[in-house]
Design an enzyme around this catalytic site. Structure first.
Site, PDB file in Angstrom:
ATOM      1  N   SER A 177       0.845  -1.203   0.000  1.00 13.71           N
ATOM      2  CA  SER A 177       0.000   0.000   0.000  1.00 13.71           C
ATOM      3  C   SER A 177       0.882   1.256   0.000  1.00 13.71           C
ATOM      4  O   SER A 177       1.768   1.388  -0.854  1.00 13.71           O
ATOM      5  CB  SER A 177      -0.931  -0.046   1.213  1.00 13.71           C
ATOM      6  OG  SER A 177      -1.907   0.946   1.162  1.00 13.71           O
ATOM      7  N   ASP A 342      -8.985  -6.418  -4.274  1.00 15.86           N
ATOM      8  CA  ASP A 342      -8.589  -5.110  -3.727  1.00 15.86           C
ATOM      9  C   ASP A 342      -9.257  -4.017  -4.551  1.00 15.86           C
ATOM     10  O   ASP A 342      -8.879  -3.776  -5.696  1.00 15.86           O
ATOM     11  CB  ASP A 342      -7.054  -5.003  -3.789  1.00 15.86           C
ATOM     12  CG  ASP A 342      -6.534  -3.704  -3.164  1.00 15.86           C
ATOM     13  OD1 ASP A 342      -7.339  -2.810  -2.830  1.00 15.86           O
ATOM     14  OD2 ASP A 342      -5.303  -3.594  -3.017  1.00 15.86           O
ATOM     15  N   HIS A 375      -7.938  -5.135   0.023  1.00 11.63           N
ATOM     16  CA  HIS A 375      -6.656  -4.451   0.208  1.00 11.63           C
ATOM     17  C   HIS A 375      -5.864  -5.024   1.388  1.00 11.63           C
ATOM     18  O   HIS A 375      -4.636  -5.136   1.329  1.00 11.63           O
ATOM     19  CB  HIS A 375      -6.924  -2.960   0.433  1.00 11.63           C
ATOM     20  CG  HIS A 375      -5.704  -2.100   0.397  1.00 11.63           C
ATOM     21  ND1 HIS A 375      -4.893  -2.011  -0.715  1.00 11.63           N
ATOM     22  CD2 HIS A 375      -5.145  -1.298   1.331  1.00 11.63           C
ATOM     23  CE1 HIS A 375      -3.892  -1.180  -0.453  1.00 11.63           C
ATOM     24  NE2 HIS A 375      -4.023  -0.741   0.779  1.00 11.63           N
TER      25      HIS A 375
END
Lengths: 402, 402
Positions: A177, A342, A375
């Site tokens: 991320s 995600d 995610h």
């Protein structure tokens, strides 16, 4: 030495799935660790042009730096994590590092082979210089006056920490991320100092929708009367209401719709109550997450980090061409990983990165992993994902003789 | 009579796309209208078991009820809309009804043929009995003590309005989103009183993710210090901070990621400011929407409506079988419409409705329209969508002799 028996899922996931139950006592295979503070008595100049006269970075290391200093790996954290990547403090299983399932002896990033560095980013709230620290100009906490940080600033500060540790070049820089954005930025800003960049669940820049979610979270914090324009420390309050709402919004975007449906569904805790107490299990879960977060995270840091996310856009300085931005990084090798469910940073965003890298004939491996958790998957022990990272580090180990 | 020249897009869309500019002066083809108030001096008993001793419903009608009263159409509103479906008040173009592009002379729902009824739902804040009204038990506004409403309650109240208007049977009940849930509920609760149900951008029940977004919005409102436990009227304040955040969250879910990217992208208004003012255009847009909303919408009504959304689950009373729930409605005819980029209530959710209806051999038409704007598309003049609705009403008109 065998690692002690542990749950096959990470404590984070345990917390997620066993809502209301106490987290299993999961013992870390790396054992107790201690953070250290590095002090830099030189001004740090931010991308904004603002400066602070000196700064500190809190960091941890795991494993041993080898004689030729070729086995160092930097692990960059995302929004709410820290330098505490692996291990425990004082044998307390609740204090387990945020990526302990990934980093440790015999783990995919094997601390028997690699010297791993975790660092709390500048502007953070876990010991590195940030809004809670004293502003030498006012002798009060910086609060909202701490300079706005960018991913570039973080990486520049991390490079100074590398100098401090005598690391000229990292075998790898890794993150998921926002952490992955730092790995990308390392490859662009310091290509000679990075062997490999491991870029998990990332994006080359936020979408308007991503920015929108960040903006709502910021507005929840900024408009909380207890925010006091970012100088709440002096009032002995924290904008807990805003932080709770911000965290709840974030959590929705971290999970896939499907995993939310599977874990929480539409199950009512005690039937229809016709009121505004927590009724559906998803409500209890989100309130719990918001409450926990507001108890430990700094509101000004949250603002800084979401802004760093919004601003990240390496192509912006290169005629909006990501391929041009990556030209400097063409001798860095890349592993890019995305997860099918995600929806925050979808696989399409990772493919943009891969396309721009291959335009430069960079050495890039890409995996799009069919996985259910959205995610958050980057933090979870998905077998295919972990096997891939393990194999990739074996390759790096062979290259650097680790 | 030709309708006056008007912009091909609705004022809502104009507001969306021409941010910062004044809304085009769009003249309605139906002209000025006036709301009316119906009073019911009998207790209304809610699904929760609570009751109010009497109630009022604000409504508007357009067109003329024919001699055999066969041409009435009920239009149900979604979250923030009202009884004011079409037309203007006092020639003010800003006051244009929320579905004026759909309803009027020569429009898809043609008021030259049909007698159209719009009604503000119970618990609303546009004139029907709701939290702002005086609780006869306390002689103060109900505030948070107004009973929690359900879609079933709304439909039961609407049925009393139909009685009041002398309408035994609606040629059609129509709505989008939450409005479509009311159309579904009409078909289940009053199958003999509904010819057709037009169900646009809907779902048979909210997902955990849908509930999660509602819950964050509610928490933003409830934790606003100006909410005062729902009794803010007595304090002469409104929980504007919470309402703003709630509306911003909602807006993100109404738009597709793509249309947000196309309209707002990552465009900065004045370059990087390194602060927390509105920088990206999407930030200005959301703040503007939040600000506007907090100026006119009642916080208690927002809570009630999101709760009604969360609770709606007609299958729950039928062994969790939607097909069983629709068995009573098998003689109602259905038009179900979804939009490909709607991620709030995706086409898959509409297909669940269609599957359950066809299991009962109901007369059902389904269209999945490839359209870019996400959930909000149901309010927009998409040519294929409008042509479809127009053709469907032509069929109804032929059936009822309108």
């Amino acid at each position: 030495m065998h690692p002690p028996a542990r749950s096959p899922i990470s404590p984070k996931l345990t917390g997620l799935f066993l809502l209301g139950q106490s987290v299993n006592a999961v013992l870390s295979s790396i054992g107790n660790v201690s953070p250290r503070l590095a002090r830099f008595d030189t001004p740090f100049i931010f991308k904004s042009g603002k400066a602070i006269p000196a700064f500190e970075l809190m960091y941890e290391t795991y494993g041993t730096l080898n004689a030729d200093k070729s086995n160092a790996v930097l692990v960059c954290h995302a929004l709410n994590a820290s330098h505490h990547v692996a291990g425990t403090y004082n044998d307390d299983p609740e204090s387990l590092g945020w990526w302990d399932n990934m980093v440790g002896p015999g783990k995919p990033l094997d601390t028997n082979r690699f010297f791993v560095v975790g660092v709390n980013n500048l502007g953070g709230c876990f010991g590195s210089s940030g809004p809670r620290h004293i502003n030498p100009a006012t002798h009060k906490p910086y609060g909202a006056d701490f300079p706005v940080v960018t991913v570039e600033d973080w990486v520049n500060a991390q490079a100074q920490l590398a100098d401090h540790l005598g690391i000229a070049r990292f075998a790898a820089v890794m993150g998921g991320s926002l952490g992955a954005m730092q790995a990308l930025q390392w490859a662009i800003a310091y290509p000679a100092r990075v062997g490999h960049a491991l870029v998990v669940a990332s994006t080359p820049k936020l979408s308007a929708q991503n920015i929108a979610f960040n903006e709502v979270a910021r507005q929840a914090i900024i408009t909380d009367p207890d925010f006091h324009g970012g100088h709440f420390y002096e009032h002995n309050v924290v904008p807990a209401r805003g932080l709770r709402v911000a965290r709840m919004i974030g959590h929705i975007t971290y999970l896939s719709d499907d995993v939310m449906a599977e874990r929480f569904g539409r199950v009512l805790r005690d039937g229809m109550q016709f009121g505004y107490g927590p009724e559906f299990q998803i409500e209890s879960y989100l309130r719990h997450q918001g409450e926990k977060f507001s108890g430990y995270f700094d509101a000004n840091t949250y603002l800084l980090i979401t802004k760093a996310l919004d601003y990240f856009d390496p192509a912006a300085d290169y005629d909006n061409s990501l391929a041009l931005a990556f030209e400097r990084a063409k001798n860095v090798k890349f592993l890019v990983v995305s997860f099918t469910t995600d929806w925050r940073f979808s696989p399409a965003r990772s493919r943009e990165i891969v396309t721009a890298l291959t335009a430069n004939r960079a050495d890039v491996s890409y995996a799009e992993i069919d996985a259910p958790h959205g995610h958050d998957e980057f933090l979870l022990e998905d077998p295919r994902y972990f096997a891939l990272v393990r194999a990739y580090y074996a390759r790096i180990a062979a290259e650097v003789g680790a």
